[in-house]
Design an enzyme around this catalytic site. Structure first.
Site, PDB file in Angstrom:
ATOM      1  CG  ASP A  98      21.901  20.334  10.511  1.00 61.96           C
ATOM      2  OD1 ASP A  98      21.485  19.632  11.442  1.00 61.96           O
ATOM      3  OD2 ASP A  98      22.424  21.455  10.666  1.00 61.96           O
ATOM      4  CG  ASP A 193      18.702  19.737  15.212  1.00 59.09           C
ATOM      5  OD1 ASP A 193      19.481  20.685  15.410  1.00 59.09           O
ATOM      6  OD2 ASP A 193      17.491  19.782  15.502  1.00 59.09           O
ATOM      7  CD  GLU A 249      22.180  20.982  18.633  1.00 60.24           C
ATOM      8  OE1 GLU A 249      22.260  22.199  18.781  1.00 60.24           O
ATOM      9  OE2 GLU A 249      21.145  20.425  18.234  1.00 60.24           O
ATOM     10  CG  HIS A 322      22.898  27.335  13.247  1.00 62.69           C
ATOM     11  ND1 HIS A 322      23.686  26.273  13.637  1.00 62.69           N
ATOM     12  CD2 HIS A 322      21.620  26.954  13.469  1.00 62.69           C
ATOM     13  CE1 HIS A 322      22.914  25.290  14.062  1.00 62.69           C
ATOM     14  NE2 HIS A 322      21.653  25.672  13.970  1.00 62.69           N
ATOM     15  CG  ASP A 323      21.482  27.135  17.284  1.00 66.64           C
ATOM     16  OD1 ASP A 323      20.709  27.620  16.440  1.00 66.64           O
ATOM     17  OD2 ASP A 323      21.569  25.910  17.507  1.00 66.64           O
TER      18      ASP A 323
HETATM   19  O1  TEU Z   1      19.401  23.468  18.539  1.00 64.17           O
HETATM   20  C1  TEU Z   1      19.166  22.780  19.723  1.00 64.17           C
HETATM   21  C2  TEU Z   1      18.979  23.555  20.903  1.00 64.17           C
HETATM   22  O2  TEU Z   1      19.078  23.004  21.984  1.00 64.17           O
HETATM   23  C3  TEU Z   1      18.595  24.994  20.777  1.00 64.17           C
HETATM   24  O3  TEU Z   1      17.406  25.178  21.444  1.00 64.17           O
HETATM   25  C4  TEU Z   1      19.636  25.806  21.394  1.00 64.17           C
HETATM   26  O4  TEU Z   1      19.657  25.560  22.774  1.00 64.17           O
HETATM   27  C5  TEU Z   1      19.321  27.231  21.183  1.00 64.17           C
HETATM   28  O5  TEU Z   1      19.284  27.468  19.817  1.00 64.17           O
HETATM   29  C6  TEU Z   1      20.388  28.083  21.801  1.00 64.17           C
HETATM   30  O6  TEU Z   1      19.970  29.382  21.650  1.00 64.17           O
HETATM   31  C7  TEU Z   1      19.152  22.794  17.362  1.00 64.17           C
HETATM   32  C8  TEU Z   1      19.486  23.673  16.183  1.00 64.17           C
HETATM   33  O7  TEU Z   1      20.862  23.924  16.179  1.00 64.17           O
HETATM   34  C9  TEU Z   1      18.662  24.914  16.250  1.00 64.17           C
HETATM   35  O8  TEU Z   1      18.990  25.821  15.241  1.00 64.17           O
HETATM   36  C10 TEU Z   1      17.224  24.495  16.141  1.00 64.17           C
HETATM   37  O9  TEU Z   1      16.400  25.613  16.326  1.00 64.17           O
HETATM   38  C11 TEU Z   1      16.849  23.433  17.153  1.00 64.17           C
HETATM   39  O10 TEU Z   1      17.805  22.392  17.257  1.00 64.17           O
HETATM   40  C12 TEU Z   1      15.565  22.764  16.758  1.00 64.17           C
HETATM   41  O11 TEU Z   1      15.770  21.998  15.622  1.00 64.17           O
END
Ligand code: TEU
Length: 546
Positions: A98, A193, A249, A322-323
């Site tokens: 990542d 990311d 992403e 994971h989100d």
């Molecule tokens: O997520 C990017 C992001 O846009 C997040 O705000 C996403 O919309 C949200 O998690 C959805 O619920 C990335 C990573 O995947 C995330 O884990 C991080 O928190 C974020 O960037 C900041 O680095």
């Protein structure tokens, strides 16, 4: 279509904190991952995407990096990482890291130096005398006053995640140096990311206020005017020197702009992750409004991404990460039809054109979790939103918010991996950093590995089919009956071969035209096949060989 190893691959995403604990602290670690490589090899995956393992104060699960070239103590040491890499490579498993370079932690040395105005670092971040109206994606203002420097800095995410200033050449050079450090160790690529956010409009115009107090920063931060210049530079200076895979992403990136990131002849990235299909059940309070998705929306969005990428791009295919909440709870049925709908969803995704990503536990049909107490949640996005909507602005009641958290909170994905039915699900022998989903007693890897009818075995079979049928990777794709509200169907074609996939997203039996599959053979199904009919949550792939 150009053949590439990463098009043929299946990626497995690991959230190290929740994967496997071997040093008895309730936190997963790198040795834990090493101990499960044979499990992953048996499943058949080709690539591991490792969520951040770097030194971090952990306010956002490690997406707040303090030192890019140091491994977080909880996870182990650089020697453990080197061992993980070589043990994975021994099994022909690639590892992608990542890459979190839109922002750092406020405890990163660059930020510390920037705060005190050290000449070399003073412009490494976005500093202003006055904030504009932008709202952070993790609640509140996107600007925080720093008393030392007596200025405000930009943070799209949490206060402790200041955004780097990519317009500064030295920032980019430092990032490239760090990437080279890992590539020279032998890592096989990066998941980048929020890479679509790195170029900001530094006039910082106020954003439109849709809801609440703050303005929308997306038009001024997403897909900014220099993003392609920087990605091309990154490609020339770093990526082009290695045979690796990259996936960016890309929140907020519309499909018509996405091709510019991934078109092969543009030399930027291999794939991007869209958010469009996982935002279809958002509403007034964004993800926190508990709203069930519509299958029509899902199909239309996925089709638009397929069509958009068909001209020289390549799709990444995912339901979970994971989100995101667990797909079987979100788009399937995690009660009566848990196993069956988990298999159908897997089939539906893995037969599409693109590279499939599996998130840890998805291959077991792991489900969402419903903790009663908000204090059992650890995720900063969830906790900040609870504070803002329930405690501060009273826009939502506690009950409404908890419904949203149960349906879509990020911790649904972050409960420990369920390895067996012993206490703590075999993840650890002490209380884990976040509670285990109580259903580990009957949803766990140990029960599924040797059961030919398990969700695990179904995933394994899908991965195996991908290796044996080039049409699954390289065939073109046509959506069938796009407006049906229960049926998800498409066909694939390669030379004289044809593959037809029909999936029922409903609890009722449905039908489809038998002519679609005349003279075809069953490739895989999660239930007994009756031509022209689909039982609840049934999915079938048919094949006609030339
Ligand atoms: O997520 C990017 C992001 O846009 C997040 O705000 C996403 O919309 C949200 O998690 C959805 O619920 C990335 C990573 O995947 C995330 O884990 C991080 O928190 C974020 O960037 C900041 O680095």
């Amino acid at each position: 279509m150009n053949k590439k190893w990463w098009k043929e691959a299946v990626v497995y995403q690991i959230y190290p904190r929740s994967f496997m604990d071997t040093d008895h602290d309730g936190i997963g670690d790198l040795k834990g991952i090493i101990s499960k490589l044979d499990y992953l090899k048996d499943l058949g995956i080709d690539v591991i995407w490792l969520c951040p393992i770097y030194d971090s104060p952990l306010i956002d699960g490690g997406y707040d990096i303090r030192d890019y070239t140091k491994i977080l103590k909880d996870f182990g040491t650089m020697a453990d990482f080197d061992l993980l890499l070589s043990e994975a490579h021994k099994r022909s498993i690639h590892i992608i890291m990542d890459l979190v370079v839109n922002h750092t932690s406020d405890e990163h040395e660059w930020f510390k130096q920037s705060r005190i105005g050290n000449n070399k670092y003073k412009d490494y971040y976005h500093w202003r005398d006055e904030p504009n109206n932008w709202g952070s994606w993790f609640s509140g203002s996107a600007w925080e006053k720093d008393d030392l420097r007596n200025q405000y800095y930009l943070h799209i995410f949490a206060k402790k995640q200041p955004d780097l200033n990519w317009d500064k050449k030295e920032v980019r050079e430092d990032v490239y140096k760090m990437m080279t450090f890992y590539l020279d160790k032998g890592v096989d690529g990066f998941r980048m990311d929020v890479i679509s956010l790195i170029s900001k409009d530094t006039h910082y115009p106020d954003g439109i206020v849709y809801n609440g107090l703050y303005g929308d920063l997306s038009p001024y931060c997403s897909d900014g005017k220099m993003v392609h210049t920087y990605l091309k530079e990154m490609y020339d200076k770093v990526l082009s020197h290695y045979d690796i895979m990259t996936v960016g992403e890309a929140p907020g990136l519309p499909v018509y702009k996405a091709l510019d990131y991934v078109k092969e002849d543009r030399h930027e990235l291999n794939m991007v992750f869209t958010f469009d299909h996982v935002n279809i059940d958002y509403d007034r309070f964004g993800k926190w409004t508990d709203r069930r998705f519509s299958l029509r929306d899902l199909k239309h969005v996925l089709k638009s991404w397929h069509d958009g990428m068909a001209n020289g791009g390549w799709n990444s295919l995912y339901w979970d990460n994971h989100d995101q909440p667990r797909v079987v709870s979100r788009f399937g049925n995690d009660q009566e039809y848990r196993e069956k709908s988990a298999k159908m969803l897997a089939l539906c995704l893995h037969m599409m054109q693109g590279t499939p990503y599996i998130y840890q536990g998805e291959e077991l049909g792991m489900t969402n979790v419903s903790f009663d107490d908000i204090n059992d949640y650890k995720d900063i996005e969830t906790l900040n939103a609870y504070k803002e909507y329930v405690l501060e602005t009273h826009q939502m009641t506690h009950e409404e918010m908890m419904k949203g958290v149960h349906a879509k909170g990020r911790d649904n994905a972050r409960t420990p991996m369920q390895w067996d039915n012993s206490k703590y699900g075999g993840f650890s022998d002490v209380q884990p950093w976040i509670n285990v989903n109580p259903n580990y007693k009957y949803i766990n890897a140990k029960d599924q590995i040797h059961d030919p009818n398990s969700v695990y075995s179904f995933y394994k079979e899908l991965i195996c089919l991908r290796k044996n049928y080039p049409i699954i990777v390289y065939g073109d794709m046509v959506y069938l009956d796009l407006d049906d509200t229960s049926l998800f169907a498409y066909s694939r074609h390669l030379d004289d071969q044809e593959l037809v996939v029909v999936c029922n997203f409903n609890e009722q039996k449905i039908s489809y035209p038998k002519e679609w599959v005349t003279d075809m053979n069953i490739l895989i199904s999660n239930d007994e096949v009756i031509l022209g009919e689909l039982s609840p949550y049934q999915g079938v792939a048919f094949i006609k060989a030339a």
